[in-house]
Scaffold this motif. Structure first.
Motif, PDB file in Angstrom:
ATOM      1  N   LYS A   2       0.973  -1.158  -0.375  1.00 16.96           N
ATOM      2  CA  LYS A   2      -0.095   0.068  -0.130  1.00 16.96           C
ATOM      3  C   LYS A   2       0.462   1.078   0.050  1.00 16.96           C
ATOM      4  O   LYS A   2       0.571   2.436  -0.538  1.00 16.96           O
ATOM      5  CB  LYS A   2      -0.646   0.330   1.150  1.00 16.96           C
ATOM      6  N   VAL A  12       2.294   1.490  -3.396  1.00 13.83           N
ATOM      7  CA  VAL A  12       0.990   2.411  -4.555  1.00 13.83           C
ATOM      8  C   VAL A  12       1.294   4.038  -4.558  1.00 13.83           C
ATOM      9  O   VAL A  12       0.756   4.918  -5.112  1.00 13.83           O
ATOM     10  CB  VAL A  12       0.032   1.478  -4.011  1.00 13.83           C
ATOM     11  N   THR A  13       1.595   4.515  -2.990  1.00 16.04           N
ATOM     12  CA  THR A  13       1.270   5.862  -2.367  1.00 16.04           C
ATOM     13  C   THR A  13       2.326   6.199  -3.368  1.00 16.04           C
ATOM     14  O   THR A  13       2.107   7.330  -3.963  1.00 16.04           O
ATOM     15  CB  THR A  13       1.260   5.329  -0.979  1.00 16.04           C
ATOM     16  N   TYR A  21      -4.105  -6.487  -5.079  1.00 13.50           N
ATOM     17  CA  TYR A  21      -4.996  -5.963  -5.967  1.00 13.50           C
ATOM     18  C   TYR A  21      -5.814  -5.179  -5.425  1.00 13.50           C
ATOM     19  O   TYR A  21      -6.319  -3.961  -5.574  1.00 13.50           O
ATOM     20  CB  TYR A  21      -4.725  -6.991  -6.945  1.00 13.50           C
ATOM     21  N   ALA A  49      -4.366  -1.986  -3.597  1.00  7.76           N
ATOM     22  CA  ALA A  49      -4.101  -0.680  -4.770  1.00  7.76           C
ATOM     23  C   ALA A  49      -5.514  -0.226  -5.805  1.00  7.76           C
ATOM     24  O   ALA A  49      -5.475   1.207  -5.151  1.00  7.76           O
ATOM     25  CB  ALA A  49      -3.027  -1.465  -5.299  1.00  7.76           C
TER      26      ALA A  49
END
Length: 262
Positions: free
Chosen positions: A139, A142-143, A179, A182
């Protein structure tokens, strides 16, 4: 919500007291830009009454959240307030440091280089290189990635184009929890940032994972996803991306640049 804000909000619910045909006529007469601007002003008042830090949110961000909720001021405001709370808790320093995501960066799976024909930055991810880490680190990765992409947006642009290359993807790469995490971050915290997603070199076994993720993709995001046939891969990409900007792995001339070096 105060009675005043409620009254103002109701005044912008176009066509709520009209017949469907009359409502359509009103919508056609009022430019969508004007409607958005009016609703942004309502959002400002509503947001700042509940979270003083919302005064730092610019109009473009408010507009993205509005569009993600089909111009519903209450839903968009609730979504944005939730984002502001998430940002304070999940990214307390204002950014994710590479030192927080060493395992995901080591996979060397995500790149950003070039721009499509509309001026959107191009992101390329090699799914076969992804190996599940902890959900928390992924996470953060992704950020980190989305913040990097947003920082590279040219003036006048708010969206990016992505290419997900699934060649070689197998069950060892499958990461449903990752997934979904995200997807949640992109849809809930960075709405209206994705312009288009090309999914290429899709192995048949991937469809098992896709069927599990698909129900969680919102309708606006679904419209932006394109599965590309292998035989039409280069021609499909060249419709949106000039050869000089196309990653060299697809026959273009643009060298890949790891996201952490952007």
């Amino acid at each position: 919500m105060t009675s005043y804000l409620r009254q103002k909000l109701n005044s912008f619910q176009i066509g709520t007291s009209l017949s469907s045909s009359e409502s359509d006529d009103v919508k056609q007469q009022v430019p969508i830009e004007e409607i958005e601007l009016s609703k942004i002003e309502l959002m400002k008042a509503l947001l700042q009454s509940q979270d003083p830090s919302a005064k730092d949110v610019d109009d473009l961000m408010m507009r993205r959240f509005l569009r993600a909720r089909d111009l519903d001021v209450e839903k968009a405001s609730a979504m944005l307030l939730k984002y502001l709370k998430w940002k304070k808790e999940f990214v307390p320093n204002g950014f994710i440091s590479p030192s927080e995501i060493p395992n995901d960066l080591a996979h060397n799976k995500l790149f950003m280089q070039g721009y499509d024909k509309t001026g959107r930055p191009i992101v390329l991810v090699f799914a076969e290189r992804h190996k599940p880490t902890t959900v928390d680190e992924f996470k953060r990765f992704v950020t980190f990635t989305l913040d990097k992409i947003c920082a590279r947006m040219p003036s006048g642009h708010e969206k990016f184009t992505a290419i997900a290359d699934l060649q070689g993807w197998g069950y060892v790469n499958s990461d449903i929890r990752g997934y979904l995490a995200a997807l949640s971050i992109m849809q809930d915290c960075y709405p209206e940032r994705l312009g288009k997603l090309f999914i290429v070199h899709v192995p048949y076994i991937f469809m098992t994972a896709w069927k599990m993720v698909y129900p969680f993709i919102d309708k606006n995001t679904k419209k932006k996803i394109v599965f590309v046939d292998d035989k039409k891969l280069q021609s499909a990409l060249l419709e949106d991306i000039d050869e000089t900007q196309l990653p060299d792995t697809f026959g273009g001339k643009m060298k890949l640049v790891p996201i952490q070096e952007c």
